[in-house]
Each structure stands twice: as C-alpha cells, then as structure tokens.
Design a protein around this motif. Structure first.
Motif, short mmCIF file in Angstrom:
data_model
loop_
_atom_site.label_atom_id
_atom_site.label_comp_id
_atom_site.label_asym_id
_atom_site.label_seq_id
_atom_site.Cartn_x
_atom_site.Cartn_y
_atom_site.Cartn_z
N HIS A 199 0.83 -1.22 0.00
CA HIS A 199 0.00 0.00 0.00
C HIS A 199 0.86 1.27 0.00
N ARG A 200 1.91 1.25 -0.77
CA ARG A 200 2.79 2.42 -0.86
C ARG A 200 3.18 2.62 -2.32
N ALA A 201 2.56 3.59 -2.97
CA ALA A 201 2.83 3.86 -4.38
C ALA A 201 4.24 4.43 -4.55
N GLU A 202 4.96 3.92 -5.55
CA GLU A 202 6.36 4.34 -5.73
C GLU A 202 6.85 3.99 -7.12
N CYS A 216 8.25 -0.47 -9.44
CA CYS A 216 6.97 0.25 -9.50
C CYS A 216 5.98 -0.42 -8.56
N ASN A 217 5.40 0.36 -7.66
CA ASN A 217 4.32 -0.12 -6.81
C ASN A 217 3.10 0.74 -7.09
N ASP A 218 1.98 0.11 -7.46
CA ASP A 218 0.81 0.88 -7.88
C ASP A 218 -0.05 1.36 -6.73
N GLY A 219 0.36 1.10 -5.48
CA GLY A 219 -0.37 1.64 -4.33
C GLY A 219 -1.61 0.86 -3.98
N ALA A 225 -2.86 4.55 -8.98
CA ALA A 225 -2.73 3.57 -10.05
C ALA A 225 -1.47 3.87 -10.83
N LEU A 226 -0.86 2.83 -11.37
CA LEU A 226 0.27 2.98 -12.27
C LEU A 226 -0.27 2.89 -13.69
N VAL A 227 0.14 3.82 -14.55
CA VAL A 227 -0.35 3.81 -15.93
C VAL A 227 0.83 3.86 -16.89
#
Length: 293
Positions: A237-240, A250-253, A261-263
């Motif tokens: 739960h950590r976007a990065e 890449c972590n999409d959170g 979101a990762l796009v």
C-alpha cells in the motif's frame, strides 16, 4: 473456460455473473464519461468486501481512464475479511461488473491474485468473464521494457513464515482504517482535505520504513535475477516509482488509503496517478503525481 468463485462462500459467484438492475444502469452511464486513454493500467489492493475500500472513487477512475490492458495486481477481493464478516455493498458489485465489462469490450484484463484473495490461486490458468487468472505475468511496454507483474506477498516474511501474525496485523490495520474514516468525517465537516492516518504512521514509524525498504529491494533484486528491466507490484500500500540496482521498481499503491494507479502511456512512459479526494463526489480528473519513468 469460464469459472466462478463459488469456493469462497455460497452465493458469492452471483456477484460476478448477474448484475443487479441498478448496477447495470450505473455501468452504462459510466461508459458515457470521457477522459485520457492509456495503453496499460495497473491497480491493486482494492480490498473489495471491506468498509475501507473506496469503490466509488475507483469506479470514477476506471470510467475516466480506459486502457488496452488492465492488470489487477492482487488483493482485489478481501477474502480474509469476508470470511469473518460479510460486507458487499452495491458499489463493490459495480466495480466487479465494471471490470467484467472492460474485458467484454476488448480490454485485456489479467488478474494476479494476492494473499487476501489467495482463494483465486486455485483458478490459475482459467478465465472468468474474459479475465485471465495467472500467478504472475510479464508485461512488455511500448518501448520494449519487460516488467515482471506480481502481487508481492511472497517477499513478505510475515506472510510466509507466520500467517497468524499477518492476520493479527490485518485486524490492527482494519482498526486504523476505521479510525481514519472517523477522523476524515470530522475533517470534512471542517472543510479540510482527505488525510490518511495509516499512511502517515508508515512514514513515521522506523520499523515500517525499514520493512518497506527491505521489501522493495528484495522484489527488485529478484526481478533483475530473472532478467527483467522492471517490476510492478502492490501488497504494501505504498505507491512508488524508483530505480533500485538498475531495475525499475513500481508499486501501484492501493484503493484503501492512497487511491493510486500505475499507468503506461502509448510511448511506454510509466506514471503514477493519484485520484484526488474530491473525485469521489465530483467526478473530476485525477491529479498526476510528478513521478514517471
């Protein structure tokens, strides 16, 4: 082959197959929305089946951002919580129907289960409603980079070595989220923006920061060992987005705390989007974080 998740709990498959009339109307209206189209969208940690899931905001995001590929990177349905107490409002059903509708309209939807929806790992290699269930995936970006797509729980020593401790931690986390909802209700009455207590604690508690760093390094190193240029995961739960030892991590959170979101753009560029707090009620566009690769 079309498969349903009857194994989770009796009657659960109905939520995946036959939308309620109001759900159908909602989804049809959503298709009228316009927004930026991406080549690929990666989302994880929705935790459908829990009060903390921000399903309305997620529906708004999906409506606004269609894509050619959609990766569901684990913990989509929270089987742990549903076994303890059934919670399934209409908005959660609408999310499931929206994902199925994406697949029917030609989007390639790939589902990589996590630890909270580990029941889905019993359906690896099958499809339901056109959504393919796989243990892991490799996504090739438009500019030729190979990204390893996994949930990430296999790199969590707590999950693998002491599952009872993970369940205990899950209960504490749910309590924090409940407290967070009360705090944000009060903040809303005062005209203050959304604020995540659990995200704040993760930033301030040293042991949490050390865990996150160790997790990120372990995932990136395994991706490199397998010959990939990058990795996409969730779980913590950590976007990065950052480089770790020449690997793009890449972590999409999640859609419980950060609404991220990762796009992938059509030129292969990757970017994190953070859905603004006001989007839940007004339907405005997402706010883009200044993080891309």
């Amino acid at each position: 082959m079309r498969t349903t998740f009857d194994a989770l709990t009796p009657g659960f498959s109905a939520s995946f197959n036959q939308p309620a009339p109001e759900a159908t109307d909602t989804l049809q209206n959503e298709e009228e929305g316009e927004g930026q189209r991406f080549r690929t969208v990666f989302i994880s940690d929705l935790h459908l089946g829990t009060p903390g899931c921000q399903a309305v905001a997620l529906l708004d995001f999906l409506k606004t951002h269609p894509s050619d590929y959609l990766y569901l990177v684990g913990d989509i349905v929270d089987g742990w919580q549903l076994r303890r107490k059934w919670f399934w409002p209409q908005s959660h059903n609408d999310v499931v129907q929206k994902l199925l509708r994406r697949a029917r309209k030609g989007c390639t939807v790939v589902y990589v289960p996590g630890n909270h929806d580990e029941f889905a790992r019993g359906f690896l290699g099958h499809q339901f409603g056109g959504i393919e269930v796989v243990e892991e995936a490799v996504h090739t970006t438009a500019d030729g980079r190979r990204l390893w797509v996994i949930h990430g729980d296999y790199f969590d020593g707590v999950i693998q070595c002491a599952k009872w401790l993970a369940y205990l931690g899950d209960n504490a986390y749910e309590f924090t989220l409940k407290l967070n909802r009360y705090l944000n209700n009060m903040r809303g009455r005062l005209g203050l923006p959304y604020w995540s207590l659990s995200a704040y604690l993760k930033q301030k508690v040293k042991t949490a920061l050390n865990y996150v760093t160790d997790f990120e390094k372990a995932v990136a190193h395994e991706a490199k060992r397998r010959g990939h240029q990058g990795v996409v995961c969730g779980h913590i739960h950590r976007a990065e987005i950052r480089e770790i030892d020449d690997v793009l991590y890449c972590n999409d959170g999640d859609w419980v705390e950060s609404r991220t979101a990762l796009v992938e753009h059509y030129d292969g560029r990757l970017e994190l989007l953070e859905w603004a707090a006001h989007a839940e009620t007004t339907g405005r566009r997402a706010e883009e974080k200044v993080v891309s690769a």
